[in-house]
Design an enzyme around this catalytic site. Structure first.
Site, PDB file in Angstrom:
ATOM      1  N   HIS A  42     -29.278 -10.407  -8.996  1.00 38.94           N
ATOM      2  CA  HIS A  42     -28.948 -10.184 -10.399  1.00 38.94           C
ATOM      3  C   HIS A  42     -30.205  -9.920 -11.221  1.00 38.94           C
ATOM      4  O   HIS A  42     -31.322 -10.134 -10.757  1.00 38.94           O
ATOM      5  CB  HIS A  42     -28.194 -11.390 -10.982  1.00 38.94           C
ATOM      6  CG  HIS A  42     -26.778 -11.492 -10.526  1.00 38.94           C
ATOM      7  ND1 HIS A  42     -26.433 -12.052  -9.311  1.00 38.94           N
ATOM      8  CD2 HIS A  42     -25.613 -11.100 -11.098  1.00 38.94           C
ATOM      9  CE1 HIS A  42     -25.111 -12.005  -9.162  1.00 38.94           C
ATOM     10  NE2 HIS A  42     -24.597 -11.436 -10.244  1.00 38.94           N
ATOM     11  N   LYS A 100     -30.453 -13.653 -15.848  1.00 40.40           N
ATOM     12  CA  LYS A 100     -29.324 -14.502 -15.446  1.00 40.40           C
ATOM     13  C   LYS A 100     -29.811 -15.929 -15.246  1.00 40.40           C
ATOM     14  O   LYS A 100     -30.775 -16.172 -14.514  1.00 40.40           O
ATOM     15  CB  LYS A 100     -28.667 -13.974 -14.167  1.00 40.40           C
ATOM     16  CG  LYS A 100     -27.412 -14.752 -13.783  1.00 40.40           C
ATOM     17  CD  LYS A 100     -26.647 -14.059 -12.680  1.00 40.40           C
ATOM     18  CE  LYS A 100     -25.420 -14.874 -12.255  1.00 40.40           C
ATOM     19  NZ  LYS A 100     -24.462 -15.079 -13.366  1.00 40.40           N
TER      20      LYS A 100
END
Length: 239
Positions: free
Chosen positions: A134, A138
Site C-alpha cells: 500500500h 496507510k
C-alpha cells in the site's frame, strides 16, 4: 424514494471521492457530511439519515458505529481497526434495533473476488503466504484486507496457532498464515495470495489503482443495508 446518506469523514481522502461520485446515484441522496468536530448524533437526527458511510480512523470507528446505530441509522463502515469482538457487539446492537450494518475491510469488488478465490484455492493448497502493498500514508499493517483474507483461508484449514517466526523478516502470522506488508510511495492498494505445492505455485492478485475502485461496492452496500436487520461483515456476503 431516495436513501438519505451522510458521509462521516467527508474531508478525508476517500470521503471526498465518495462525495464526488454519489451525485451520479439517482437513488442515493447526500444529506450531510461530518467530520471530527461535528455532532454526528445530532446530524443524523436533523437530516433523517438512513445510512451513514464511515471512513474515519481506527481509533474512532467503534464509537462512531455505536452512535450511528443508537441514533437509528445504518452504518456502512470502510474504516479498518474493528476487532471481531467489537463487530460482535455492534451486531448485537443492530439486532436489538432491527437495523442493518455492513463492515467491509475492502469495498472493491475485485478485491473481494480475490479473497473469495483464495478461499476456494485453500481446499487444494495447504501452504500459503500473503503479500500486501500500500501507499506510504496507510496507517495500519497488516491491512484489513490481508487479515480478512487470512481469516477466510483459515476457515478452510485445520487450526494453526499464530506462533511468531524466530526471524521477523518472515512476516506476521494471522490465522496461521504469514503476511508481509510493504508501504511505499507510488503504490496504492495491491495484494498477492501465493500458494505453493510440489512443482507449482498459484498466485491470486488484485491491484487497485485509485479510490474509485471502491465506489461500486460502497454504493451497493448503501442499498443492501436497507434490507438487513443485522450486521454483515465482508462485502463477499452481499455478492
Amino acid at each position: 424514494m431516495a436513501i438519505n446518506v451522510i458521509i462521516n469523514g467527508i474531508n478525508g481522502k476517500i470521503g471526498r471521492v465518495v462525495k464526488e461520485n454519489i451525485t451520479a446515484q439517482s437513488d442515493l441522496e447526500l444529506v450531510s457530511g461530518t467530520g471530527r468536530q461535528d455532532d454526528l448524533a445530532k446530524t443524523i437526527q436533523t437530516t433523517h439519515a438512513d445510512v451513514v458511510i464511515d471512513f474515519t480512523t481506527p481509533q474512532s470507528v467503534f464509537h462512531n458505529a455505536e452512535i450511528i446505530i443508537q441514533s437509528g441509522a445504518r452504518p456502512v463502515i470502510g474504516t479498518t481497526g474493528l476487532t471481531l469482538e467489537q463487530i460482535a457487539l455492534l451486531d448485537k446492537q443492530c439486532r436489538n434495533k432491527k437495523l442493518g450494518a455492513i463492515v467491509a475491510p475492502n469495498f472493491s469488488v475485485g478485491a473481494v473476488l480475490m479473497m473469495k478465490y483464495a478461499k476456494e484455492a485453500a481446499h487444494y493448497f495447504p501452504d500459503v503466504e500473503i503479500i500486501e502493498m500500500h501507499h506510504s500514508q496507510k496507517i495500519d499493517a497488516p491491512s484489513g484486507t490481508a487479515i480478512k483474507t487470512a481469516q477466510m483461508i483459515g476457515e478452510m484449514r485445520s487450526s494453526k496457532k499464530d506462533e511468531p517466526f524466530k526471524d521477523r523478516a518472515r512476516g506476521e502470522i494471522k490465522n496461521g498464515i504469514p503476511i508481509h506488508s510493504i508501504r511505499l510511495p507510488g503504490l496504492f492498494s495491491h495484494q498477492s495470495v501465493i500458494f505453493g505445492s510440489n512443482g507449482e505455485t498459484l498466485t491470486i492478485r488484485h491491484d487497485g489503482m485509485d479510490r474509485n475502485c471502491t465506489m461500486p461496492g460502497i454504493f451497493m452496500a448503501c442499498r443492501k443495508v436497507m434490507e438487513l436487520d443485522y450486521l454483515v461483515y465482508g462485502l463477499e456476503n452481499l455478492l
